[in-house]
Write an enzyme that holds these catalytic residues in place. Structure first.
Site, PDB file in Angstrom:
ATOM      1  N   ARG A  42       0.822  -1.222   0.000  1.00 58.63           N
ATOM      2  CA  ARG A  42       0.000   0.000   0.000  1.00 58.63           C
ATOM      3  C   ARG A  42       0.850   1.264   0.000  1.00 58.63           C
ATOM      4  O   ARG A  42       0.403   2.323  -0.453  1.00 58.63           O
ATOM      5  CB  ARG A  42      -0.988  -0.024   1.172  1.00 58.63           C
ATOM      6  CG  ARG A  42      -2.097  -1.059   0.981  1.00 58.63           C
ATOM      7  CD  ARG A  42      -3.066  -1.050   2.152  1.00 58.63           C
ATOM      8  NE  ARG A  42      -2.457  -1.459   3.394  1.00 58.63           N
ATOM      9  CZ  ARG A  42      -2.248  -2.729   3.770  1.00 58.63           C
ATOM     10  NH1 ARG A  42      -2.628  -3.707   3.001  1.00 58.63           N
ATOM     11  NH2 ARG A  42      -1.684  -3.013   4.931  1.00 58.63           N
TER      12      ARG A  42
ATOM     13  N   GLU B 183       3.444  -6.117  13.369  1.00 62.03           N
ATOM     14  CA  GLU B 183       2.394  -6.176  14.396  1.00 62.03           C
ATOM     15  C   GLU B 183       1.769  -7.575  14.384  1.00 62.03           C
ATOM     16  O   GLU B 183       1.345  -8.088  15.399  1.00 62.03           O
ATOM     17  CB  GLU B 183       1.341  -5.100  14.105  1.00 62.03           C
ATOM     18  CG  GLU B 183       0.376  -4.862  15.248  1.00 62.03           C
ATOM     19  CD  GLU B 183      -0.738  -3.911  14.890  1.00 62.03           C
ATOM     20  OE1 GLU B 183      -0.744  -3.382  13.770  1.00 62.03           O
ATOM     21  OE2 GLU B 183      -1.632  -3.719  15.723  1.00 62.03           O
TER      22      GLU B 183
END
Ligand code: AMP
Length: 174
Positions: A61, A98
């Site tokens: 992205r 994460e």
């Protein structure tokens, strides 16, 4: 820039891609022509305070923002990609995410010694991805002028991990 209107276009998806992760989905914002243009122009204006020759985009992205900002600023575009995607001789850097761990790669001839660059990604979470991208740029001798994000998740302290580098983000969530 209408920040509140644009923030409302960043959609929260709970438990994606794993249980406990609140995913910031930027696709509604990208689909809105006015918001997308506004975000790109604002990032480009903010980044023009620290002029660079090259914008480094992080797959995937990050590419969406990096290519548009590079075009507006008249900079080159350098790709930091997931493993096995780059066709030429590459450097690799592993990092924690994460949700999991991975590595990133950059072409060995993508940047030159002393070249000023800025790195762009969509979301700053724990900072592992951006730190790996910065390390790759620095291994090639480039100077990272700033790391720039559309979204920053303050509570994950990614900004601290990137110190002393300059970090800038448009929408911060605490
Ligand atoms: P991190 O390395 O933890 O800073 O993670 C940043 C990278 O993972 C970026 O490339 C993001 O696209 C993606 N990412 C991590 N957490 C999220 C999240 N909560 N929402 C959307 N993307 C995320």
């Amino acid at each position: 820039m209408n920040s509140e209107k644009h923030r409302a276009l960043i959609r929260d998806i709970p438990d994606f891609p794993k249980l406990g992760i609140l995913f910031k989905d930027i696709t509604p914002l990208l689909q809105n022509s006015e918001a997308f243009r506004d975000v790109v122009e604002t990032l480009a204006r903010d980044m023009s305070r620290h002029p660079v020759e090259m914008i480094v985009g992080i797959e995937s992205r990050g590419f969406l923002l990096a290519s548009a900002v590079a075009y507006v600023l008249g900079c080159g575009l350098c790709l930091v990609r997931k493993p096995g995607k780059l066709p030429y001789k590459s450097l690799s850097q592993s990092y924690d995410l994460e949700y999991g761990s991975n590595s990133l790669e950059i072409h060995a001839d993508a940047l030159t010694e002393g070249q000023k660059v800025s790195i762009i990604d969509d979301v700053l979470a724990t900072g592992g991805t951006a730190l790996a991208a910065a390390s790759l740029c620095e291994k090639l001798g480039a100077q990272v002028q700033s790391l720039v994000f559309m979204v920053e998740l303050d509570f994950l302290n990614g900004r601290e991990r990137l110190q002393p580098r300059l970090v800038h983000s448009l929408y911060r969530y605490s």
